[in-house]
Design a protein around this motif. Sequence first.
Motif, PDB file in Angstrom:
ATOM      1  N   SER A   7       0.821  -1.204   0.000  1.00  0.00           N
ATOM      2  CA  SER A   7       0.000   0.000   0.000  1.00  0.00           C
ATOM      3  C   SER A   7       0.861   1.262   0.000  1.00  0.00           C
ATOM      4  O   SER A   7       0.451   2.301  -0.505  1.00  0.00           O
ATOM      5  CB  SER A   7      -0.934   0.004   1.215  1.00  0.00           C
ATOM      6  OG  SER A   7      -0.185  -0.056   2.414  1.00  0.00           O
ATOM      7  N   ARG A  30      -6.902  -4.189  -4.732  1.00  0.00           N
ATOM      8  CA  ARG A  30      -6.820  -2.887  -4.067  1.00  0.00           C
ATOM      9  C   ARG A  30      -6.850  -1.759  -5.091  1.00  0.00           C
ATOM     10  O   ARG A  30      -7.491  -0.734  -4.878  1.00  0.00           O
ATOM     11  CB  ARG A  30      -5.537  -2.808  -3.237  1.00  0.00           C
ATOM     12  CG  ARG A  30      -5.520  -3.736  -2.035  1.00  0.00           C
ATOM     13  CD  ARG A  30      -4.275  -3.519  -1.191  1.00  0.00           C
ATOM     14  NE  ARG A  30      -4.215  -4.464  -0.088  1.00  0.00           N
ATOM     15  CZ  ARG A  30      -3.274  -4.439   0.854  1.00  0.00           C
ATOM     16  NH1 ARG A  30      -2.319  -3.524   0.809  1.00  0.00           N
ATOM     17  NH2 ARG A  30      -3.284  -5.332   1.832  1.00  0.00           N
ATOM     18  N   GLY A  48     -10.205  -1.010  -6.188  1.00  0.00           N
ATOM     19  CA  GLY A  48     -11.081  -0.463  -5.168  1.00  0.00           C
ATOM     20  C   GLY A  48     -11.937  -1.494  -4.477  1.00  0.00           C
ATOM     21  O   GLY A  48     -12.830  -1.153  -3.683  1.00  0.00           O
ATOM     22  N   PRO A  71     -10.035  -2.358   0.412  1.00  0.00           N
ATOM     23  CA  PRO A  71      -9.492  -1.067   0.871  1.00  0.00           C
ATOM     24  C   PRO A  71      -8.159  -1.247   1.583  1.00  0.00           C
ATOM     25  O   PRO A  71      -7.870  -2.296   2.161  1.00  0.00           O
ATOM     26  CB  PRO A  71     -10.564  -0.567   1.844  1.00  0.00           C
ATOM     27  CG  PRO A  71     -11.191  -1.818   2.377  1.00  0.00           C
ATOM     28  CD  PRO A  71     -11.161  -2.804   1.238  1.00  0.00           C
ATOM     29  N   ASP A  72      -7.334  -0.216   1.523  1.00  0.00           N
ATOM     30  CA  ASP A  72      -6.076  -0.219   2.267  1.00  0.00           C
ATOM     31  C   ASP A  72      -6.356  -0.031   3.748  1.00  0.00           C
ATOM     32  O   ASP A  72      -7.303   0.662   4.144  1.00  0.00           O
ATOM     33  CB  ASP A  72      -5.155   0.902   1.786  1.00  0.00           C
ATOM     34  CG  ASP A  72      -4.518   0.590   0.441  1.00  0.00           C
ATOM     35  OD1 ASP A  72      -4.290  -0.599   0.165  1.00  0.00           O
ATOM     36  OD2 ASP A  72      -4.267   1.530  -0.335  1.00  0.00           O
ATOM     37  N   CYS A  73      -5.511  -0.644   4.556  1.00  0.00           N
ATOM     38  CA  CYS A  73      -5.634  -0.500   6.005  1.00  0.00           C
ATOM     39  C   CYS A  73      -5.204   0.903   6.412  1.00  0.00           C
ATOM     40  O   CYS A  73      -4.177   1.397   5.934  1.00  0.00           O
ATOM     41  CB  CYS A  73      -4.767  -1.548   6.708  1.00  0.00           C
ATOM     42  SG  CYS A  73      -4.735  -1.417   8.503  1.00  0.00           S
ATOM     43  N   ARG A 115      -7.691  -6.675   8.565  1.00  0.00           N
ATOM     44  CA  ARG A 115      -8.010  -7.541   7.429  1.00  0.00           C
ATOM     45  C   ARG A 115      -8.870  -8.722   7.861  1.00  0.00           C
ATOM     46  O   ARG A 115      -9.754  -9.161   7.123  1.00  0.00           O
ATOM     47  CB  ARG A 115      -6.720  -8.034   6.763  1.00  0.00           C
ATOM     48  CG  ARG A 115      -5.912  -6.911   6.127  1.00  0.00           C
ATOM     49  CD  ARG A 115      -4.703  -7.449   5.394  1.00  0.00           C
ATOM     50  NE  ARG A 115      -5.087  -8.282   4.270  1.00  0.00           N
ATOM     51  CZ  ARG A 115      -4.243  -9.012   3.548  1.00  0.00           C
ATOM     52  NH1 ARG A 115      -2.957  -9.007   3.864  1.00  0.00           N
ATOM     53  NH2 ARG A 115      -4.662  -9.730   2.535  1.00  0.00           N
ATOM     54  N   ARG A 130     -12.335  -7.552   8.063  1.00  0.00           N
ATOM     55  CA  ARG A 130     -12.920  -7.358   6.736  1.00  0.00           C
ATOM     56  C   ARG A 130     -13.267  -8.683   6.062  1.00  0.00           C
ATOM     57  O   ARG A 130     -14.287  -8.783   5.381  1.00  0.00           O
ATOM     58  CB  ARG A 130     -11.925  -6.597   5.847  1.00  0.00           C
ATOM     59  CG  ARG A 130     -11.570  -5.189   6.298  1.00  0.00           C
ATOM     60  CD  ARG A 130     -12.605  -4.174   5.983  1.00  0.00           C
ATOM     61  NE  ARG A 130     -13.072  -4.213   4.608  1.00  0.00           N
ATOM     62  CZ  ARG A 130     -13.920  -3.324   4.095  1.00  0.00           C
ATOM     63  NH1 ARG A 130     -14.377  -2.343   4.841  1.00  0.00           N
ATOM     64  NH2 ARG A 130     -14.317  -3.416   2.840  1.00  0.00           N
TER      65      ARG A 130
END
Length: 292
Positions: free
Chosen positions: A125, A232, A235, A238-240, A254, A257
Amino acid sequence: MKAFFDLKTHQFGSPKIQTVSTPNCTTNASSVKKVPAFTVYLLERRINCMTIPAIVEAIQKACIESRKITVANTNIHSFNLSMQFPWFYEFLQSSEIVHCDSVGILKAISYMGLNLPLDYRASYSLLMPKILENCNHNRFSVFLLGAEPQYLKAALEKLRASYPNVSFAGHHGYFDQEDPIENQAVIQQINQVKPNILLMGMGMPVQEYWVKKHRNNLQVNAILLGGAIIDRMAGVVPDCPSYISNVGLEWLYRLWREPKRLAARYLLGNPAFVLHVMLAKFYANSLRVERM
């Protein structure tokens, strides 16, 4: 007292860590010089402690010089896989760069006696935007391999809009990797483009196994193992948030999620990793450092 690496003097603060002098292979960028690169062997697993600018410079150099390098990464999951599968361990050891992709790995190194700053965590990321900026500046080409067809398409559309100087192409990851004909078709598509960078997004260890089998036939300069990076970019994943990842709790984010997919990886894998490191503390040479 734990060892530390002094970023001002570039010296290790403890004689207990075994170090081996090696030729300097860092780049000339001033940002890279401030935080030197070196190699850590954690339970004989090689980890190249490199900053994001250093990794980007190494990839750029391979592209300019028309060389081929494999840029793998180490996190707790890959560390556990290297303990389970000899081929995975050999793949990491044979890769030109194996950068640190986890605060958990940095904490394990610290537990072994060598404190390192977050500068040496190169998660995708954080790393991928810098690589793409560099590709845009140098007009490099990038091929994406992985993800579902619709997610790959979405990622390519977003990337082309954000980085207009980069030539992007791709192929989804839903093909029979055991079928020689399908694999050859994918390889031919990649080699027709001859991209500077091949970004793998098939997940671990599937992507590593595919690269291990076909690396010699790929006409690319840098092979990057990105896991869920294509999702990612699309979209979908999502990034942490940084305030969570910086304290080493990205795994918890994660897991929250995607509990079904990641429960075994984290709820079983994390304790197994901790146990390995704790037991290794009692053995000699469980941590080695090579200067670069």
